[in-house]
Design a protein around this motif. Structure first.
Motif, PDB file in Angstrom:
ATOM      1  N   GLY A 168       0.822  -1.202   0.000  1.00 15.02           N
ATOM      2  CA  GLY A 168       0.000   0.000   0.000  1.00 15.02           C
ATOM      3  C   GLY A 168       0.852   1.245   0.000  1.00 15.02           C
ATOM      4  O   GLY A 168       2.063   1.181   0.252  1.00 15.02           O
ATOM      5  N   ASP A 169       0.214   2.377  -0.261  1.00 13.37           N
ATOM      6  CA  ASP A 169       0.946   3.628  -0.441  1.00 13.37           C
ATOM      7  C   ASP A 169       0.879   4.566   0.750  1.00 13.37           C
ATOM      8  O   ASP A 169       1.330   5.711   0.657  1.00 13.37           O
ATOM      9  CB  ASP A 169       0.445   4.352  -1.701  1.00 13.37           C
ATOM     10  CG  ASP A 169      -0.987   4.840  -1.544  1.00 13.37           C
ATOM     11  OD1 ASP A 169      -1.862   4.023  -1.204  1.00 13.37           O
ATOM     12  OD2 ASP A 169      -1.237   6.040  -1.773  1.00 13.37           O
ATOM     13  N   THR A 170       0.325   4.101   1.888  1.00 16.16           N
ATOM     14  CA  THR A 170       0.211   4.971   3.052  1.00 16.16           C
ATOM     15  C   THR A 170       0.761   4.296   4.300  1.00 16.16           C
ATOM     16  O   THR A 170       0.874   3.067   4.377  1.00 16.16           O
ATOM     17  CB  THR A 170      -1.261   5.362   3.336  1.00 16.16           C
ATOM     18  OG1 THR A 170      -1.976   4.206   3.820  1.00 16.16           O
ATOM     19  CG2 THR A 170      -1.936   5.912   2.088  1.00 16.16           C
ATOM     20  N   VAL A 171       1.045   5.132   5.282  1.00  9.08           N
ATOM     21  CA  VAL A 171       1.486   4.642   6.588  1.00  9.08           C
ATOM     22  C   VAL A 171       0.462   3.683   7.174  1.00  9.08           C
ATOM     23  O   VAL A 171       0.816   2.651   7.768  1.00  9.08           O
ATOM     24  CB  VAL A 171       1.731   5.843   7.526  1.00  9.08           C
ATOM     25  CG1 VAL A 171       1.783   5.402   8.974  1.00  9.08           C
ATOM     26  CG2 VAL A 171       3.015   6.574   7.132  1.00  9.08           C
ATOM     27  N   ASN A 172      -0.820   4.002   7.015  1.00  2.79           N
ATOM     28  CA  ASN A 172      -1.844   3.137   7.591  1.00  2.79           C
ATOM     29  C   ASN A 172      -1.924   1.785   6.895  1.00  2.79           C
ATOM     30  O   ASN A 172      -2.285   0.778   7.514  1.00  2.79           O
ATOM     31  CB  ASN A 172      -3.198   3.842   7.589  1.00  2.79           C
ATOM     32  CG  ASN A 172      -3.297   4.854   8.711  1.00  2.79           C
ATOM     33  OD1 ASN A 172      -2.973   4.551   9.856  1.00  2.79           O
ATOM     34  ND2 ASN A 172      -3.718   6.066   8.388  1.00  2.79           N
ATOM     35  N   ASP A 173      -1.572   1.714   5.609  1.00  2.00           N
ATOM     36  CA  ASP A 173      -1.458   0.415   4.933  1.00  2.00           C
ATOM     37  C   ASP A 173      -0.368  -0.421   5.597  1.00  2.00           C
ATOM     38  O   ASP A 173      -0.550  -1.629   5.840  1.00  2.00           O
ATOM     39  CB  ASP A 173      -1.106   0.605   3.449  1.00  2.00           C
ATOM     40  CG  ASP A 173      -2.242   1.170   2.635  1.00  2.00           C
ATOM     41  OD1 ASP A 173      -3.336   0.596   2.661  1.00  2.00           O
ATOM     42  OD2 ASP A 173      -2.028   2.192   1.953  1.00  2.00           O
ATOM     43  N   GLY A 191       1.835   6.504  -4.827  1.00  2.00           N
ATOM     44  CA  GLY A 191       0.634   7.171  -4.346  1.00  2.00           C
ATOM     45  C   GLY A 191       0.878   8.417  -3.535  1.00  2.00           C
ATOM     46  O   GLY A 191       1.695   9.263  -3.889  1.00  2.00           O
ATOM     47  N   SER A 192       0.236   8.486  -2.371  1.00  2.00           N
ATOM     48  CA  SER A 192       0.093   9.752  -1.667  1.00  2.00           C
ATOM     49  C   SER A 192       1.235  10.091  -0.725  1.00  2.00           C
ATOM     50  O   SER A 192       1.380  11.248  -0.335  1.00  2.00           O
ATOM     51  CB  SER A 192      -1.219   9.735  -0.875  1.00  2.00           C
ATOM     52  OG  SER A 192      -1.237   8.624   0.004  1.00  2.00           O
ATOM     53  N   GLN A 193       2.054   9.115  -0.320  1.00  2.00           N
ATOM     54  CA  GLN A 193       3.094   9.397   0.661  1.00  2.00           C
ATOM     55  C   GLN A 193       4.460   8.969   0.135  1.00  2.00           C
ATOM     56  O   GLN A 193       4.571   7.988  -0.609  1.00  2.00           O
ATOM     57  CB  GLN A 193       2.752   8.716   1.995  1.00  2.00           C
ATOM     58  CG  GLN A 193       1.461   9.313   2.589  1.00  2.00           C
ATOM     59  CD  GLN A 193       1.116   8.781   3.964  1.00  2.00           C
ATOM     60  OE1 GLN A 193       1.295   7.618   4.264  1.00  2.00           O
ATOM     61  NE2 GLN A 193       0.575   9.655   4.800  1.00  2.00           N
ATOM     62  N   ASP A 194       5.486   9.735   0.530  1.00  2.00           N
ATOM     63  CA  ASP A 194       6.806   9.550  -0.070  1.00  2.00           C
ATOM     64  C   ASP A 194       7.659   8.572   0.720  1.00  2.00           C
ATOM     65  O   ASP A 194       7.250   8.036   1.762  1.00  2.00           O
ATOM     66  CB  ASP A 194       7.513  10.896  -0.220  1.00  2.00           C
ATOM     67  CG  ASP A 194       7.734  11.621   1.110  1.00  2.00           C
ATOM     68  OD1 ASP A 194       7.726  10.965   2.177  1.00  2.00           O
ATOM     69  OD2 ASP A 194       7.908  12.850   1.079  1.00  2.00           O
ATOM     70  N   ALA A 195       8.874   8.346   0.217  1.00  2.00           N
ATOM     71  CA  ALA A 195       9.761   7.349   0.819  1.00  2.00           C
ATOM     72  C   ALA A 195      10.168   7.722   2.237  1.00  2.00           C
ATOM     73  O   ALA A 195      10.331   6.847   3.086  1.00  2.00           O
ATOM     74  CB  ALA A 195      11.000   7.174  -0.057  1.00  2.00           C
ATOM     75  N   VAL A 196      10.332   9.008   2.506  1.00  2.00           N
ATOM     76  CA  VAL A 196      10.705   9.427   3.854  1.00  2.00           C
ATOM     77  C   VAL A 196       9.580   9.109   4.832  1.00  2.00           C
ATOM     78  O   VAL A 196       9.797   8.543   5.914  1.00  2.00           O
ATOM     79  CB  VAL A 196      11.040  10.934   3.876  1.00  2.00           C
ATOM     80  CG1 VAL A 196      11.252  11.402   5.308  1.00  2.00           C
ATOM     81  CG2 VAL A 196      12.274  11.218   3.034  1.00  2.00           C
TER      82      VAL A 196
END
Length: 231
Positions: A168-173, A191-196
């Motif tokens: 997934g593309d988010t912290v919550n994933d 998606g919506s959040q970056d590698a950092v």
């Protein structure tokens, strides 16, 4: 041995241009009378959208149901204007996973009506393109709870989290994957959040795209096959 890949939809398998979070921010911002700060919005990325609306309105007397309905109307209009498409390489990746014997389930914080509408726009069908679709309507709580993943396991007959890859593309994933005890917990940068941001969260892999997941799953399966059993 990985037997199930549980994949998020928006930003992970589906390119919808960030419409979901614009619609969420615009609906909540209109109700509150001020814009939603990006750092506030990011806390709710990947979660059930009804939960996200309620969270953004927490501490106010505003009824979240009309705001959720406004969010839905804004999202539908955005999708009518610019229909969602599959992210590059995702359809081939899903086909490769399934051809190798890995079941593929889509898991999402969208309600079933929205999720099925997206599949219709993509021309994807459950049973042909993917093995299962699990939405936030199917569980008692969305991410970061692990229930979407557990329901995907139930739907596909997979018995243990040790046989599951989550992407997934988010912290919550990532949190949901970790809470489920999945063997592979991969953040994707499509998606919506970056590698950092994703890198701060415990994970097993950071990938440019779900297109890279079949190689990760294959390598994991080879390692499992050659590992010596413990005494």
């Amino acid at each position: 041995m990985i037997r199930l890949a549980a994949l998020d939809m928006a930003g992970t398998t589906v390119d919808e241009g960030g419409a979901v979070y614009r619609a969420l921010a615009d609906a909540a911002g209109a109700a509150l009378g001020h814009p939603i700060a990006p750092d506030v919005l990011s806390r709710w990325m990947g979660m059930g959208k009804r939960e996200a609306v309620a969270g953004l309105l927490a501490g106010t007397p505003i009824d979240p149901e009309p705001v959720f309905a406004d969010f839905g109307a804004r999202l539908a209009a955005a999708y009518d204007a610019t229909p969602p498409t599959a992210l590059a390489g995702v359809e081939d990746a899903i086909a490769a996973l399934r051809a190798s014997g890995v079941r593929v389930a889509l898991t999402t914080g969208f309600g079933r009506d929205v999720a099925e509408g997206i599949l219709d726009r993509l021309g994807w069908t459950v049973g042909e393109t993917v093995d299962a679709l699990v939405t936030v309507d199917d569980v008692s709580a969305g991410r970061p709870a692990p229930y979407l993943i557990f329901r995907a396991m139930e739907a596909t007959g997979v018995l243990t989290p040790a046989e599951v890859a989550v992407a997934g593309d988010t912290v919550n994933d990532l949190r949901a994957g970790r809470n489920a005890g999945a063997a592979i917990v991969a953040g994707v940068l499509s998606g919506s959040q970056d590698a950092v941001t994703l890198g701060r969260e415990p994970h097993t892999h950071l990938l440019a795209s779900v297109a890279d997941l079949p190689d990760v799953v294959s390598a994991s399966s080879r390692t499992a096959a050659t590992a010596s059993p413990r005494a």
